[in-house]
Design a protein around this motif. Structure first.
Motif, short mmCIF file in Angstrom:
data_model
loop_
_atom_site.label_atom_id
_atom_site.label_comp_id
_atom_site.label_asym_id
_atom_site.label_seq_id
_atom_site.Cartn_x
_atom_site.Cartn_y
_atom_site.Cartn_z
N PHE A 75 0.20 -1.19 11.30
CA PHE A 75 0.99 -0.90 9.97
C PHE A 75 0.65 -1.94 8.90
N LEU A 76 0.71 -3.31 9.30
CA LEU A 76 0.37 -4.30 8.49
C LEU A 76 -0.96 -4.32 7.89
N LYS A 126 -4.46 -2.79 3.41
CA LYS A 126 -5.74 -1.78 2.95
C LYS A 126 -5.18 -1.13 1.56
N ILE A 127 -4.19 -0.66 1.76
CA ILE A 127 -3.46 0.30 0.61
C ILE A 127 -3.22 -0.69 -0.58
N LEU A 128 -2.77 -1.88 -0.35
CA LEU A 128 -2.58 -2.81 -1.40
C LEU A 128 -3.75 -3.32 -2.09
N THR A 174 10.45 -1.60 -2.21
CA THR A 174 9.95 -2.18 -3.32
C THR A 174 8.66 -1.60 -3.82
N PHE A 175 8.13 -1.46 -4.98
CA PHE A 175 6.99 -0.99 -5.48
C PHE A 175 5.88 -1.87 -5.38
N MET A 176 4.76 -1.41 -4.75
CA MET A 176 3.52 -2.48 -4.40
C MET A 176 3.02 -2.83 -5.82
N ARG A 177 2.47 -4.06 -5.97
CA ARG A 177 1.51 -4.54 -7.02
C ARG A 177 0.70 -5.36 -6.53
N ARG A 178 -0.38 -5.68 -7.09
CA ARG A 178 -1.65 -6.29 -6.53
C ARG A 178 -1.47 -7.88 -6.92
N ASP A 179 -0.49 -8.16 -7.63
CA ASP A 179 -0.38 -9.35 -8.28
C ASP A 179 0.58 -10.24 -6.96
N LEU A 180 1.29 -9.26 -6.14
CA LEU A 180 2.13 -9.85 -5.06
C LEU A 180 1.28 -9.95 -3.81
N THR A 181 1.22 -10.66 -2.93
CA THR A 181 0.87 -10.47 -1.55
C THR A 181 1.70 -9.56 -0.99
N SER A 225 2.77 -10.39 2.12
CA SER A 225 4.12 -10.91 2.65
C SER A 225 5.25 -11.11 1.40
N GLN A 226 4.97 -11.25 0.19
CA GLN A 226 5.77 -11.28 -0.60
C GLN A 226 6.56 -9.81 -0.76
N LEU A 227 5.64 -8.88 -0.56
CA LEU A 227 6.35 -7.34 -0.87
C LEU A 227 7.43 -7.26 0.43
N LEU A 228 6.66 -7.60 1.49
CA LEU A 228 7.66 -7.47 2.57
C LEU A 228 8.78 -8.21 2.37
N GLY A 229 8.77 -9.34 2.05
CA GLY A 229 10.07 -10.02 1.87
C GLY A 229 11.02 -9.34 0.98
N ARG A 230 10.48 -8.88 -0.34
CA ARG A 230 11.44 -8.10 -1.35
C ARG A 230 12.02 -6.88 -0.68
N ALA A 231 11.22 -5.95 0.11
CA ALA A 231 11.64 -4.83 0.69
C ALA A 231 12.59 -5.33 1.85
N ASP A 232 12.63 -6.41 2.62
CA ASP A 232 13.45 -6.97 3.63
C ASP A 232 14.88 -7.14 2.84
N GLU A 233 14.68 -8.00 1.81
CA GLU A 233 15.96 -8.34 0.78
C GLU A 233 16.70 -7.18 0.45
N ALA A 234 15.92 -6.23 -0.13
CA ALA A 234 16.76 -4.87 -0.56
C ALA A 234 17.33 -4.11 0.76
N MET A 235 16.65 -4.11 2.04
CA MET A 235 17.38 -3.54 3.24
C MET A 235 18.48 -4.12 3.48
N TYR A 236 18.54 -5.71 3.34
CA TYR A 236 19.90 -6.53 3.75
C TYR A 236 20.80 -6.04 2.47
N SER A 237 20.45 -5.79 1.47
CA SER A 237 21.23 -5.35 0.40
C SER A 237 22.11 -4.20 0.71
#
Length: 393
Positions: free
Chosen positions: A245-246, A251-253, A356-363, A365-377
């Protein structure tokens, strides 16, 4: 210009050589159904070429219709080989019916004196077989796009593309050849120039050489595809493994398909799952995970991926959606999950989603962190809901 006899002899010799190499290098070690049917096609090509060399001899009356029948076997075997690539079974009744029909028509048209006996039906059967083969190859190539295995089967996808193009050209040539034979006759100059025996033999010879490396790659790919699938898939849920998955998300990113901001990375976590395991046992817990895996698998479309990250945590990449559309799709997954739990008689667990919406200016790992934070919210706000992380530009 080479004469017809020389071209046919060359086609027969090349077919035998390619058959021997293909048998030793691909079919013998892999024993794949695709390789078996391709071997039969190569053998038939060689045999029919040699049989047609007997035209003009005392055995033409037997060799000519027999060559036509063997040609049918070769063309239909090519189609059967392509069907195997798509996991479809061959249709023996079609093969035997086509062989019988061509053989009967050839015998009725005085093959001892007419070298074109039965060729009207023969050319039509071969044109149809090659068209069907081309269709199956294009479908197989299309099916490879947008799935995880495409990260590791670049050679096989290129082989499929080359084989698809070659089969398409061969199909077009045989449709043209049949049409010219039917409407202008074998004696016309245009038929002789564009689709006569010499031209056909040359086209077959070039096509045979062009796809040799392709079918070898596809033969090995068929053998290893199931092994790759097992490595890439979570055994319990059938979704991608964490590593797969990662890799797919990365690749999609990199593809930059998320430029419109519509590709979302989602972390999903089953609520109070430990309580289910402690109360009902791990076998029941596995049933709950399987149900959620099915709900997620049914929801993803072409170009999207989903995987089990570990335990009761899952990752999903959804393409081309607004915040409201992503939320709606994830809520639909939960609704389907509820129905599956009820159908399978397992306890229901609600699901918390963070996206979280994916953007190429974020890695990644950073995107996973954002999605994880949103999930904990979502967990902190009462669980059983979707939280989409929206960041400032």
């Amino acid at each position: 210009m080479l004469d017809v006899t020389t071209l046919r002899l060359a086609l027969g010799v090349v077919s035998v050589v390619v058959l021997g190499l293909f048998y030793l290098a691909v079919f013998r070690p892999t024993r794949s159904p695709f390789a078996m049917w391709w071997s039969i096609a190569l053998l038939s090509t060689s045999a029919s070429s040699l049989l047609f060399l007997l035209n003009g001899s005392v055995v033409q009356g037997i060799a000519n219709p027999l060559g036509s029948i063997v040609s049918v076997i070769g063309a239909v075997s090519v189609w059967f080989a392509t069907r195997r690539l798509r996991g479809l079974r061959p249709l023996p009744v079609v093969l035997w019916s086509a062989c019988g029909a061509v053989g009967i028509v050839a015998l009725l048209e005085d093959p001892a004196h007419n070298v074109w006996a039965g060729n009207g039906l023969l050319l039509w059967v071969m044109a149809v077989a090659f068209c069907l083969a081309a269709w199956d190859l294009w479908q197989a190539w299309r099916a490879r796009r947008g799935v995880f295995d495409s990260l590791h089967d670049g050679e096989a996808r290129m082989a499929l593309l080359v084989a698809s193009l070659a089969a398409s050209l061969l199909a077009v040539f045989y449709v043209l050849r049949w049409a010219l034979f039917a409407f202008t006759g074998q004696g016309s100059d245009i038929f002789h120039t564009l689709a006569g025996t010499g031209s056909t033999t040359l086209v077959l010879l070039v096509s045979l050489v062009a796809v040799t490396f392709s079918v070898a790659s596809l033969g090995y790919d068929e053998q290893t595809q199931e092994l790759r699938r097992r490595i890439a898939r979570d055994e319990l849920t059938g979704l991608l493994s964490r590593a797969a998955f990662l890799e797919g998300a990365q690749k999609i990113l990199k593809q930059g398909s998320n430029q419109d901001g519509g590709t979302a990375l989602v972390i999903a976590d089953l609520d109070y799952f430990k309580r289910i395991n402690d109360t009902y046992g791990h076998a029941t817990g596995d049933g709950v995970l399987e149900a959620f895996g099915t709900a997620v698998e049914e929801s993803v479309t072409h170009g999207e991926i989903a995987g089990r990250l570990g335990g009761e945590e899952f990752g999903i990449v959804l393409r081309h959606g607004t915040r409201a559309e992503i939320t709606e799709r994830l809520e639909a997954v939960s609704e389907r999950f509820t129905l599956l739990c009820d159908e399978r008689g397992v306890p229901l667990s609600t699901v918390s989603y963070g996206a979280t919406f994916m953007r190429r200016d974020l890695t990644l790992s950073q995107l996973l962190g954002r999605a994880d934070e949103a999930m904990y919210s979502a967990k902190e706000n009462g669980r059983d809901q979707v939280v989409v992380d929206v960041y400032d530009d």
